[in-house]
Design a protein around this motif. Sequence first.
Motif, PDB file in Angstrom:
ATOM      1  N   VAL A  53       3.309  -8.384 -15.986  1.00  0.00           N
ATOM      2  CA  VAL A  53       3.923  -9.652 -15.601  1.00  0.00           C
ATOM      3  C   VAL A  53       5.391  -9.609 -15.996  1.00  0.00           C
ATOM      4  N   MET A  54       6.277  -9.827 -15.028  1.00  0.00           N
ATOM      5  CA  MET A  54       7.711  -9.923 -15.292  1.00  0.00           C
ATOM      6  C   MET A  54       8.065 -11.395 -15.431  1.00  0.00           C
ATOM      7  N   GLY A  55       8.693 -11.764 -16.553  1.00  0.00           N
ATOM      8  CA  GLY A  55       8.968 -13.168 -16.785  1.00  0.00           C
ATOM      9  C   GLY A  55      10.340 -13.419 -17.348  1.00  0.00           C
ATOM     10  N   GLY A  56      10.611 -14.692 -17.660  1.00  0.00           N
ATOM     11  CA  GLY A  56      11.933 -15.079 -18.127  1.00  0.00           C
ATOM     12  C   GLY A  56      12.974 -14.855 -17.045  1.00  0.00           C
ATOM     13  N   SER A  57      14.086 -14.261 -17.415  1.00  0.00           N
ATOM     14  CA  SER A  57      15.176 -14.019 -16.467  1.00  0.00           C
ATOM     15  C   SER A  57      15.040 -12.688 -15.738  1.00  0.00           C
ATOM     16  N   CYS A  58      13.876 -12.052 -15.814  1.00  0.00           N
ATOM     17  CA  CYS A  58      13.723 -10.659 -15.358  1.00  0.00           C
ATOM     18  C   CYS A  58      14.196 -10.446 -13.925  1.00  0.00           C
ATOM     19  N   GLN A  59      13.893 -11.382 -13.017  1.00  0.00           N
ATOM     20  CA  GLN A  59      14.266 -11.172 -11.613  1.00  0.00           C
ATOM     21  C   GLN A  59      15.778 -11.263 -11.401  1.00  0.00           C
ATOM     22  N   ARG A  60      16.471 -12.034 -12.246  1.00  0.00           N
ATOM     23  CA  ARG A  60      17.918 -12.187 -12.101  1.00  0.00           C
ATOM     24  C   ARG A  60      18.706 -11.131 -12.870  1.00  0.00           C
ATOM     25  N   THR A  61      18.209 -10.720 -14.026  1.00  0.00           N
ATOM     26  CA  THR A  61      19.000  -9.863 -14.910  1.00  0.00           C
ATOM     27  C   THR A  61      18.526  -8.413 -14.938  1.00  0.00           C
ATOM     28  N   TRP A  62      17.379  -8.141 -14.350  1.00  0.00           N
ATOM     29  CA  TRP A  62      16.858  -6.778 -14.250  1.00  0.00           C
ATOM     30  C   TRP A  62      16.482  -6.495 -12.802  1.00  0.00           C
ATOM     31  N   GLU A  63      16.357  -5.218 -12.462  1.00  0.00           N
ATOM     32  CA  GLU A  63      15.849  -4.773 -11.167  1.00  0.00           C
ATOM     33  C   GLU A  63      14.632  -3.889 -11.406  1.00  0.00           C
ATOM     34  N   HIS A  64      13.777  -3.778 -10.387  1.00  0.00           N
ATOM     35  CA  HIS A  64      12.624  -2.885 -10.493  1.00  0.00           C
ATOM     36  C   HIS A  64      12.464  -2.093  -9.202  1.00  0.00           C
ATOM     37  N   ALA A  65      11.778  -0.951  -9.303  1.00  0.00           N
ATOM     38  CA  ALA A  65      11.606  -0.052  -8.157  1.00  0.00           C
ATOM     39  C   ALA A  65      10.380   0.811  -8.357  1.00  0.00           C
ATOM     40  N   VAL A  66       9.819   1.277  -7.245  1.00  0.00           N
ATOM     41  CA  VAL A  66       8.811   2.341  -7.249  1.00  0.00           C
ATOM     42  C   VAL A  66       9.441   3.514  -6.499  1.00  0.00           C
ATOM     43  N   PRO A  67       9.937   4.535  -7.215  1.00  0.00           N
ATOM     44  CA  PRO A  67      10.686   5.609  -6.545  1.00  0.00           C
ATOM     45  C   PRO A  67       9.768   6.592  -5.819  1.00  0.00           C
ATOM     46  N   LYS A  68      10.335   7.259  -4.839  1.00  0.00           N
ATOM     47  CA  LYS A  68       9.625   8.363  -4.201  1.00  0.00           C
ATOM     48  C   LYS A  68       9.428   9.477  -5.219  1.00  0.00           C
ATOM     49  N   THR A  69       8.424  10.302  -4.996  1.00  0.00           N
ATOM     50  CA  THR A  69       8.184  11.437  -5.877  1.00  0.00           C
ATOM     51  C   THR A  69       7.627  12.601  -5.068  1.00  0.00           C
ATOM     52  N   ALA A  70       8.048  13.816  -5.429  1.00  0.00           N
ATOM     53  CA  ALA A  70       7.509  15.020  -4.805  1.00  0.00           C
ATOM     54  C   ALA A  70       6.265  15.507  -5.534  1.00  0.00           C
ATOM     55  N   ARG A  71       5.946  14.885  -6.662  1.00  0.00           N
ATOM     56  CA  ARG A  71       4.749  15.272  -7.400  1.00  0.00           C
ATOM     57  C   ARG A  71       3.505  14.783  -6.649  1.00  0.00           C
ATOM     58  N   PRO A  72       2.393  15.496  -6.781  1.00  0.00           N
ATOM     59  CA  PRO A  72       1.162  15.032  -6.114  1.00  0.00           C
ATOM     60  C   PRO A  72       0.654  13.755  -6.770  1.00  0.00           C
ATOM     61  N   VAL A  73       0.603  12.680  -6.005  1.00  0.00           N
ATOM     62  CA  VAL A  73       0.105  11.399  -6.513  1.00  0.00           C
ATOM     63  C   VAL A  73      -0.893  10.843  -5.508  1.00  0.00           C
ATOM     64  N   GLY A  74      -1.848  10.098  -6.012  1.00  0.00           N
ATOM     65  CA  GLY A  74      -2.834   9.472  -5.151  1.00  0.00           C
ATOM     66  C   GLY A  74      -2.342   8.135  -4.629  1.00  0.00           C
ATOM     67  N   PHE A 122       0.857  -1.185   0.000  1.00  0.00           N
ATOM     68  CA  PHE A 122       0.000   0.000   0.000  1.00  0.00           C
ATOM     69  C   PHE A 122       0.896   1.239   0.000  1.00  0.00           C
ATOM     70  N   TYR A 123       0.927   1.934  -1.148  1.00  0.00           N
ATOM     71  CA  TYR A 123       1.669   3.187  -1.288  1.00  0.00           C
ATOM     72  C   TYR A 123       0.693   4.329  -1.030  1.00  0.00           C
ATOM     73  N   ARG A 124       0.797   4.957   0.137  1.00  0.00           N
ATOM     74  CA  ARG A 124      -0.204   5.931   0.547  1.00  0.00           C
ATOM     75  C   ARG A 124      -0.056   7.266  -0.161  1.00  0.00           C
ATOM     76  N   ASP A 125       1.172   7.663  -0.474  1.00  0.00           N
ATOM     77  CA  ASP A 125       1.431   8.920  -1.182  1.00  0.00           C
ATOM     78  C   ASP A 125       2.829   8.825  -1.779  1.00  0.00           C
ATOM     79  N   GLY A 126       3.335   9.934  -2.307  1.00  0.00           N
ATOM     80  CA  GLY A 126       4.622   9.918  -2.989  1.00  0.00           C
ATOM     81  C   GLY A 126       5.810   9.637  -2.098  1.00  0.00           C
ATOM     82  N   ARG A 127       5.632   9.686  -0.786  1.00  0.00           N
ATOM     83  CA  ARG A 127       6.746   9.369   0.124  1.00  0.00           C
ATOM     84  C   ARG A 127       6.949   7.871   0.282  1.00  0.00           C
TER      85      ARG A 127
END
Length: 205
Positions: free
Chosen positions: A171-192, A113-118
Amino acid sequence: MALALQGSLWDGPDAAGLAPLSRVRRVHLTDGAWLDVLPGWLHGADDLFQRLVDTVPWRAERRAMYDTVVDVPRLLCFYDEDTRLPDPRLTEALDALNAHYEPEHFATAGLCFYRDGRDSVAWHGDTIGRGAHEDTMVAIVSVGSPRALLLRPRSGGAAVRHALGHGDLLVMGGSCQRTWEHAVPKTARPVGPRISIQFRPRGVR
């Protein structure tokens, strides 16, 4: 819990069901990784978002980082394969994913649960367990307001950005978890607020 959600114009209160997974679009990445993307897959996602906000037993966590303990910047809840999911719409989504991606079998659900941009999640791959040495899949269903999900190759190179919300599926598949990384970055923009539901096979974290 009262949070301001900007609803989707295409996801009215009477909408229900799932779009056909035959409409999914596959994006091939490097090193044997791929993404399947289907915007607006889960209809009625805004109503589902509010039900999950109100009924899921959300918890805050703290984790050790270097020489201190810090708050995890999001709320969490995990459902293992022997636990009933908190809403029948999630059971419907899980069954549809298993039918489409057979013989792979999604078994668990982790909710963030991402409550806001923080609120955010740092760069990582789901490499605890089988994902460390096998091709696996992680299916993300996003409800609530869109937030950016970034992916980048571990070997270096440009990041890929997807804004996920209002019932979108990735859907992330194949070698994605080993060869790529993913993130949800913080943002100062107004987001719900947004809830991410991650369906994973047994032995993948």
